[in-house]
Design an enzyme around this catalytic site. Structure first.
Site, PDB file in Angstrom:
ATOM      1  CB  ALA A 146      -0.894  -0.003   1.242  1.00  0.00           C
ATOM      2  CG  LEU A 185      -8.212  -8.761 -10.153  1.00  0.00           C
ATOM      3  CD1 LEU A 185      -9.091  -9.241 -11.301  1.00  0.00           C
ATOM      4  CD2 LEU A 185      -7.953  -7.281 -10.306  1.00  0.00           C
ATOM      5  CB  CYS A 231      -5.255  -0.486  -6.406  1.00  0.00           C
ATOM      6  SG  CYS A 231      -3.520  -0.498  -6.801  1.00  0.00           S
TER       7      CYS A 231
HETATM    8  C1  UDX Z   1      -4.344  -0.668  -1.880  1.00  0.00           C
HETATM    9  C2  UDX Z   1      -4.173  -2.000  -1.134  1.00  0.00           C
HETATM   10  O1  UDX Z   1      -4.190  -1.772   0.272  1.00  0.00           O
HETATM   11  C3  UDX Z   1      -2.885  -2.670  -1.551  1.00  0.00           C
HETATM   12  O2  UDX Z   1      -2.771  -3.928  -0.926  1.00  0.00           O
HETATM   13  C4  UDX Z   1      -2.885  -2.825  -3.055  1.00  0.00           C
HETATM   14  O3  UDX Z   1      -1.708  -3.405  -3.497  1.00  0.00           O
HETATM   15  C5  UDX Z   1      -3.089  -1.488  -3.729  1.00  0.00           C
HETATM   16  O4  UDX Z   1      -4.288  -0.887  -3.263  1.00  0.00           O
HETATM   17  P1  UDX Z   1      -3.390   1.787  -1.593  1.00  0.00           P
HETATM   18  O5  UDX Z   1      -4.186   2.151  -2.814  1.00  0.00           O
HETATM   19  O6  UDX Z   1      -2.003   2.282  -1.496  1.00  0.00           O
HETATM   20  O7  UDX Z   1      -3.318   0.210  -1.454  1.00  0.00           O
HETATM   21  O8  UDX Z   1      -4.194   2.359  -0.334  1.00  0.00           O
HETATM   22  P2  UDX Z   1      -4.984   1.832   0.959  1.00  0.00           P
HETATM   23  O9  UDX Z   1      -4.182   2.107   2.159  1.00  0.00           O
HETATM   24  O10 UDX Z   1      -5.456   0.454   0.781  1.00  0.00           O
HETATM   25  O11 UDX Z   1      -6.200   2.861   0.992  1.00  0.00           O
HETATM   26  C6  UDX Z   1      -7.100   2.969  -0.106  1.00  0.00           C
HETATM   27  C7  UDX Z   1      -8.141   4.048   0.157  1.00  0.00           C
HETATM   28  O12 UDX Z   1      -9.060   3.650   1.166  1.00  0.00           O
HETATM   29  C8  UDX Z   1      -7.572   5.378   0.633  1.00  0.00           C
HETATM   30  O13 UDX Z   1      -8.235   6.431  -0.019  1.00  0.00           O
HETATM   31  C9  UDX Z   1      -7.848   5.369   2.117  1.00  0.00           C
HETATM   32  O14 UDX Z   1      -7.907   6.656   2.663  1.00  0.00           O
HETATM   33  C10 UDX Z   1      -9.194   4.663   2.149  1.00  0.00           C
HETATM   34  N1  UDX Z   1      -9.505   4.036   3.442  1.00  0.00           N
HETATM   35  C11 UDX Z   1      -8.698   3.051   3.940  1.00  0.00           C
HETATM   36  C12 UDX Z   1     -10.645   4.406   4.146  1.00  0.00           C
HETATM   37  O15 UDX Z   1     -11.399   5.283   3.716  1.00  0.00           O
HETATM   38  N2  UDX Z   1     -10.930   3.773   5.331  1.00  0.00           N
HETATM   39  C13 UDX Z   1     -10.150   2.793   5.834  1.00  0.00           C
HETATM   40  O16 UDX Z   1     -10.481   2.261   6.908  1.00  0.00           O
HETATM   41  C14 UDX Z   1      -8.989   2.417   5.126  1.00  0.00           C
END
Ligand code: UDX
Length: 462
Positions: free
Chosen positions: A165, A222, A277
């Site tokens: 992430a 996915l 993603c």
């Molecule tokens: C994600 C996956 O976690 C990772 O395993 C994959 O390889 C790529 O996609 P990333 O896109 O870097 O990673 O971000 P992530 O930390 O998963 O957060 C995604 C979104 O969800 C962010 O906008 C975050 O703010 C939001 N989020 C996350 C929430 O709104 N609430 C939460 O509890 C967690």
């Protein structure tokens, strides 16, 4: 291959996945020579400079350790292909914007071009590892292209999806929950798989390295992203109900998350999920299901994206209705444009949709972000300058503002001097906390009208 290195590894694609992953392999495995190539000269130039093309905590240290020793960044893709034993493919697979499957299917043109390029320049057998997130059975297509050549070179195509992430990439790479390596279950496939297992085994405990068939590996990536996004849409859906019923989403999430079968992570209600993603991978999954006539399954997953879009729209609607149904000409400060904290990445950031929604209502928007202003400027370059401004300093930005909206959970926004901000704002003053990171009661007592996600508003008027 140079003699002093035991393996030569190439990575095609120097982006968010290729760069940090290869930096970690290089740092942990000085015995391998790692070269990262990309067609983008400017990006490669930056990887070779002190101003890296991506911001990721800890990345600069890794690069410092390995660059020039066994880690190299280059634009010489053809030479890189020729010299490599193992090629990781980490090119981008955006959502198609045209033709069949537009807005859902993955655009595989870069992957196909890369496969053809590998074929054209290979003079020895190679293991090809897909790192990019791809639709299930993509490696089949790569195999067909690669093994359709006449140059007597063998290619084994494997899938090794990346689960890191952003913002925690280096931590995730150093100490992953699991590493997944899929191959064909033939003798050659299993031999190739073993070679990739050996790379990770340099620092990842054996029990965390999972082996599977290729299609399971592709589909697992996915599915993992779809499940993660689904949790956010689930909690966000309930947040709307909380706002109607005086239940508090934080209390609900805490109670639900204590069930060990559910778990407490990834249950933060928010203005919506963003990032490169989640949406892309879910739509990809939806498209695959539709192709296999699994329409109910497709609809089920598509609803995760729909709830997310609804949550973003709902946030703008709430801002508008709480500010007396007009925000035309009102100055609104957006604190945070990155899709989450600790990254400068703004891809699919909910902030983008919210800013555009506010602009449609003719608000005067000022965007603040400690790391993402460059990307924000680029994302919003079509917006006339008299409607939109960018400002790094929240105190400057807030002078004469009617409202503040927190859209990214940056640590520094938790600790601002809100008394000072309030004193320079127009009254009544509003805070919309799209991440539930502030002390709402305190802000209310200070004089703010406070709106958050999944909690009743705290306001000084009826
Ligand atoms: C994600 C996956 O976690 C990772 O395993 C994959 O390889 C790529 O996609 P990333 O896109 O870097 O990673 O971000 P992530 O930390 O998963 O957060 C995604 C979104 O969800 C962010 O906008 C975050 O703010 C939001 N989020 C996350 C929430 O709104 N609430 C939460 O509890 C967690």
């Amino acid at each position: 291959m140079l003699k002093e290195f035991s393996k030569s590894i190439l990575c095609i694609g120097a982006g968010y996945v290729g760069g940090p992953t290869m930096a970690m392999i290089a740092a942990k495995c000085p015995q391998y020579k790692i070269t990262v190539v990309d067609i983008d000269r400017d990006r490669i130039h930056r990887w070779n400079s002190d101003s890296l093309p991506i911001f990721e905590p800890g990345l600069d240290k890794l690069i410092e350790t390995a660059r020039g020793r066994n880690l190299f960044f280059s634009t010489e893709i053809d030479v890189g292909i020729r010299d490599a034993d193992i090629i990781f493919v980490a090119v981008n697979t955006p959502t198609k914007t045209f033709g069949q499957g537009a807005e859902k299917a993955a655009d595989l043109q870069y992957l196909e071009k890369t496969s053809r390029q590998i074929l054209a320049h290979s003079t020895s057998d190679k293991i090809i590892v897909e790192k990019s997130t791809v639709p299930v059975r993509t490696s089949n297509a790569m195999e067909r292209i690669l093994n359709g050549g006449k140059n007597n070179v063998r290619f084994d195509v494997l899938s090794n999806p990346e689960f890191l992430a952003e913002g925690t990439a280096i931590k995730d790479l150093e100490n992953p929950d699991r590493v997944l390596i899929g191959s064909r279950e033939t003798e050659n496939g299993i031999k190739a798989r073993k070679e990739i297992v050996d790379i990770y085994a340099n620092w990842v405990p054996k029990e965390k390295i999972l082996e599977s068939n290729t299609w399971s590996a592709e589909l697992s990536k996915l599915t993992a992203n779809a499940f993660l996004a689904q949790r956010i849409s689930s909690i966000n859906a309930i947040s709307a109900l909380c706002e109607k019923t005086e239940a508090d989403i934080n209390e609900v999430a805490a109670a639900v998350g204590m069930d060990s079968r559910i778990g407490s992570k990834f249950l933060n209600a928010s203005v919506g999920f963003g990032g490169s993603c989640f949406k892309k991978d879910i739509l990809n999954l939806v498209y695959i299901c539709q192709n296999y006539d699994l329409h109910e399954v497709a609809d089920y997953w598509e609803s995760v994206v729909k709830i997310n879009e609804w949550q973003e729209k709902r946030f703008v609607r709430n801002m508008l209705s709480s500010m007396f149904n007009t925000i035309a000409g009102k100055k609104i400060v957006i604190l945070g444009f990155a899709f989450k904290a600790d990254t400068g990445d703004t891809r699919e950031s909910p902030a983008m949709y919210i800013v555009r929604g506010l602009l449609e209502e003719h608000a005067q928007v000022v965007v603040c972000d400690p790391k993402a202003l460059g990307n924000a400027r680029n994302d919003l370059k079509d917006v006339p300058g008299d409607l939109l401004a960018f400002e790094e300093d929240p105190y400057e930005a807030t002078e004469g503002a009617h409202a503040i909206a927190i859209l990214t959970e940056w640590e520094e926004y938790k600790n601002l001097d809100y008394e000072r901000l309030l004193s320079s704002m127009v009254h009544p003053s509003f805070v919309f906390d799209g991440r539930n990171i502030l002390d709402h009661q305190r802000l209310f007592e200070m004089g703010f009208n406070v709106y958050s996600i999944g909690r009743s508003p705290l306001k000084h008027f009826r």
